[in-house]
Design an enzyme around this catalytic site. Structure first.
Site, mmCIF file in Angstrom:
data_model
loop_
_atom_site.group_PDB
_atom_site.id
_atom_site.type_symbol
_atom_site.label_atom_id
_atom_site.label_comp_id
_atom_site.label_asym_id
_atom_site.label_seq_id
_atom_site.Cartn_x
_atom_site.Cartn_y
_atom_site.Cartn_z
ATOM 1 N N ASP A 98 0.784 -1.229 0.000
ATOM 2 C CA ASP A 98 0.000 0.000 0.000
ATOM 3 C C ASP A 98 0.817 1.281 0.000
ATOM 4 O O ASP A 98 0.294 2.347 -0.333
ATOM 5 C CB ASP A 98 -0.960 -0.005 1.186
ATOM 6 C CG ASP A 98 -2.128 -0.956 0.961
ATOM 7 O OD1 ASP A 98 -2.431 -1.233 -0.213
ATOM 8 O OD2 ASP A 98 -2.726 -1.419 1.944
ATOM 9 N N TYR A 106 -10.390 -0.220 1.731
ATOM 10 C CA TYR A 106 -10.261 -0.301 3.186
ATOM 11 C C TYR A 106 -9.899 1.049 3.795
ATOM 12 O O TYR A 106 -9.067 1.789 3.263
ATOM 13 C CB TYR A 106 -9.190 -1.324 3.579
ATOM 14 C CG TYR A 106 -9.717 -2.728 3.714
ATOM 15 C CD1 TYR A 106 -10.549 -3.082 4.767
ATOM 16 C CD2 TYR A 106 -9.400 -3.712 2.777
ATOM 17 C CE1 TYR A 106 -11.047 -4.375 4.896
ATOM 18 C CE2 TYR A 106 -9.883 -5.006 2.896
ATOM 19 C CZ TYR A 106 -10.705 -5.326 3.964
ATOM 20 O OH TYR A 106 -11.203 -6.606 4.089
#
Length: 781
Positions: A403, A484
């Site tokens: 990420d 998320y």
């Protein structure tokens, strides 16, 4: 721009699209403090002055302009808004943190502040800097500085000292917006061909991708698949459906496509394989002919407009008893009990002090963390996170997101006062530089004092009752990486304990449930939806300085033992003992295999002769899957719960943006950090992992909740002081039984000084980002 887009669940375009949609729902909803408190000025502490300037502060506008000007002239850069993959353009400019030795000399002595340097990443696609072995372009990372010096004194050098490699080919490098746009263009053209349009509309039941009214989304997984033998690049994609709740994550269709994405020319892209209902088709023609045959089996599709995908309150739901009343909020009866310097982002609370910095890659970063005037941590910083999926389809089986490539700081879109943080929180703005421009976001992180729902200590005897409150100070930010929302919280306690936690919420990345092969990888949790099993492993750096920089790591094992004693030599007692051992060299550990794990001072003891130490505990974890080709030499830090290495300025981060796709030769190979150097009596760094092993179930529909999706790391004093350190707080109550007397130590609750009005919804700018803004440190007011 079409309503349907080709996205990675974590790519910039997809994230911005979702954020813009959300902004329409919550526009005009943010201000600095969640509720309109009327507080007398005497109860709001004035800002304090930091003891030293924040040498880790993000680059100022002048510093970034200085760096960009030098780079533009030197490398013939094209402005990002005009750039193509055939130009040279800057991707990021960010601060290089000073060497620790220089920083400590400045903090602890009279030396001047360290010179400031920038890290700059440039893509070279033009002919003027082309390389024979990189015919389609490459990325290069440079060190630029010292900043704001006379131009002739500013050097631009390759940043090889900090990385395994600082140069990356186009093939294995970063996927920026220009590269994603190639995918958009390819899929749009592909799905408008006669065969693909006809079969996709029949199988999925909506207009084909690329049409104005299409609700198809085409997602590509990470990492890209690089074939070293043929020097070719491939990508697995899948089709999801979008709806009014942007719920594509949980509306899979079961259609998968593998494409050859080699090169910068989209006309060279091609379909390699289609997969549908566990059957692979090597050409579009083969797939089309099979679809027309009578034997072809169509998979059922879920309707798009299902109310279960609504993340808000369900329509028609009954009200719970008394739920129409506002839930409790946090108040500070006599005003704020912590202080900060806006200019230097220096914070103090109850004998704690620290500096905060902010970066595109890591979000909120902590430096020079002290308790009662003694440094506990030089640095505490988020490093990287992987989301590694398992599944019976090619999209899930090939997915492993890193990420940091998408960025934590640039994906913290703004906190909702009174919801993300308590009503008494103060919010802080942040900036970063990408594409040669400064970006600004308000309310990226918050600070607040709260009180835990338990006392920090308590004791009752026949003569008295003593109990003390457990206030805590919190720094929080939320980063939304695709589907998320990660809630990071740093909690400081009165006794010198520090707790780092992360929680995850949002839509899962769902898979199409195949009853024949999907059972091993997830539950069926809706009509056609499987909760695809995946790991979140999130890596942090904790540079401990326990009683100085000479530390060691020890383990106190708690073991069963048989012993006899001089006072009873004939009896064998079954008992238990502690057994201390020292880790001599750099090591990797799983917390379950340790006893009492300590970072100790190598030369300072408390009064009682015990080494001053901090204990490490919590709910740590590591990836479940064994090393596989999809991550290869990448993310080796995730193979154990935590690692201890000797501090080096050249090992300042465990990962890098380019790790996401260069899996065989990553930008940072963490394995190289573990080269058996001594950590006994040395400057020790702990690299720890917070982990969530997520097997989604029906309670994750429509969204995962923070209640249980949580992992934490706790650092707490262990023989560090001569006694427990909360005893000096006034937040206590003592009742003497015989005397029938009580003492609040001067903290009796007064009448509230607040007049609390309803949430102000008139000044919240959720979008928050301004491009090219001439500031990098706007006041947070």
């Amino acid at each position: 721009m079409h309503d349907s887009v080709a996205v990675s669940p974590r790519n910039v375009k997809g994230s911005l699209k979702r954020r813009d949609e959300m902004a329409l729902k919550v526009s005009n909803l943010m201000k600095r403090d969640g509720y309109a408190f009327q507080v007398p000025e005497t109860f709001t502490p004035e800002s304090i002055e930091a003891p030293k300037p924040n040498i880790w502060a993000p680059l100022t506008v002048n510093e970034t302009k200085s760096a960009y000007t030098i780079l533009k002239d030197k490398f013939n850069l094209t402005a990002s808004e005009n750039a193509t993959l055939y130009d040279n353009y800057v991707v990021w400019i960010t601060l290089i943190n000073p060497n620790k030795t220089d920083a400590l000399d400045f903090l602890e002595g009279n030396k001047t502040a360290p010179l400031r340097y920038a890290r700059a990443v440039i893509f070279f696609g033009g002919e003027d800097f082309a390389k024979e072995d990189e015919p389609i372009g490459y990325w290069q990372t440079y060190q630029v500085g010292p900043l704001l010096a006379e131009n002739q004194d500013i050097e631009v050098v390759k940043m090889d000292w900090a990385f395994t490699k600082s140069h990356f080919s186009y093939m294995q490098g970063y996927r920026d917006n220009l590269r994603w746009n190639l995918d958009f263009a390819f899929y749009e053209e592909l799905f408008q061909t006669d065969m693909v349009k006809e079969l996709s509309e029949d199988l999925i039941g909506v207009p084909a991708y690329g049409l104005e009214n299409s609700t198809m989304e085409v997602w590509n997984c990470d990492p890209l698949i690089f074939d070293k033998e043929t020097n070719s690049l491939f990508s697995w994609g899948t089709v999801f459906l979008d709806n009014k709740w942007s719920a594509g994550d949980i509306l899979p269709t079961g259609l998968f496509i593998k494409t050859n994405v080699t090169g910068r020319d989209v006309s060279d892209f091609s379909v390699v394989q289609w997969v549908y209902n566990n059957v692979a088709y090597n050409t579009t023609e083969e797939f089309y002919e099979a679809w027309k045959s009578e034997e072809f089996v169509k998979l059922p599709q879920a309707p798009q407009e299902q109310e279960w995908t609504n993340p808000g309150r369900a329509e028609g739901a009954e009200t719970r008893p008394l739920d129409e009343k506002t839930s409790p909020i946090v108040v500070e009866p006599e005003g704020r009990r912590w202080q900060f310097s806006e200019e230097d982002r220096y914070f103090t609370w109850m004998d704690w002090s620290f500096y905060i910095s902010y970066s595109r890659d890591g979000g909120v970063l902590f430096f020079d963390v002290k308790f009662k005037g003694e440094r506990i941590l030089y640095e505490l910083a988020l490093q990287e996170a992987i989301a590694e999926y398992a599944g019976d389809d090619p999209f899930q089986a090939n997915t492993a997101y890193l990420d940091t490539s998408y960025g934590w700081g640039n994906n913290a879109y703004g906190l909702i006062p009174g919801y993300d943080c308590p009503a008494n929180a103060v919010y802080f703005n942040s900036t970063w530089n990408t594409d040669g421009k400064n970006h600004y976001q308000n309310n990226t992180y918050c600070a607040y004092e709260a009180v835990e729902d338990y006392p920090i200590t308590r004791h009752t005897s026949r003569k008295y009752v003593s109990v003390a409150k457990a206030p805590s100070f919190n720094i929080r930010f939320v980063a939304t990486i695709g589907n998320y929302d990660y809630n990071f919280n740093y909690k400081f306690f009165m006794d010198g304990t520090l707790k780092v936690s992360v929680r995850a919420a949002g839509f899962i990345q769902g898979a199409y449930y195949n009853p024949e092969t999907g059972g091993d990888f997830g539950y069926k949790i809706q009509d056609v939806l499987s909760g695809s099993f995946h790991d979140h492993v999130i890596n942090f750096k904790a540079d401990f300085d326990i009683g100085g920089t000479e530390n060691r790591v020890t383990n106190v094992a708690l073991k069963a033992a048989n012993r006899t004693f001089p006072w009873d030599p004939n009896t064998v007692y079954n008992t238990k003992i502690k057994e201390r051992s020292i880790y001599d060299i750099e090591t990797s550990l799983n917390l379950a295999d340790t006893g009492v794990l300590l970072v100790e001072s190598a030369n300072q003891n408390n009064t009682w002769g015990n080494p001053k130490a901090y204990r490490i505990e919590g709910s740590l974890g590591h990836r479940i899957a064994e090393k596989a080709v999809k991550l290869a030499e990448n993310a080796n830090w995730a193979d154990h719960d935590l690692h201890f290495t000797r501090q080096k300025d050249t090992e300042y981060t465990s990962s890098g943006v380019f790790n996401a796709n260069s899996v065989f030769e990553p930008q940072v190979n963490f394995s190289d950090f573990l080269d058996e150097e001594s950590i006994d009596g040395e400057d020790v760094v702990c690299w720890f992992n917070l982990a969530l092993h997520h097997l989604p179930n029906t309670q994750d529909i429509p969204g995962t909740i923070f209640t249980t999706a949580e992992s934490n790391f706790v650092m707490t004093p262990y023989n560090y002081f001569d006694s427990e350190q909360s005893r000096d707080t006034r937040q206590q109550f003592l009742f003497l039984t015989n005397e029938k007397s009580f003492d609040f130590f001067g903290t009796e609750l007064q009448d509230t000084l607040y007049s609390i009005n309803q949430l102000d919804v008139n000044s919240f700018n959720y979008e928050g980002i301004e491009f090219g803004k001439d500031t990098t440190n706007l006041p947070s007011n």
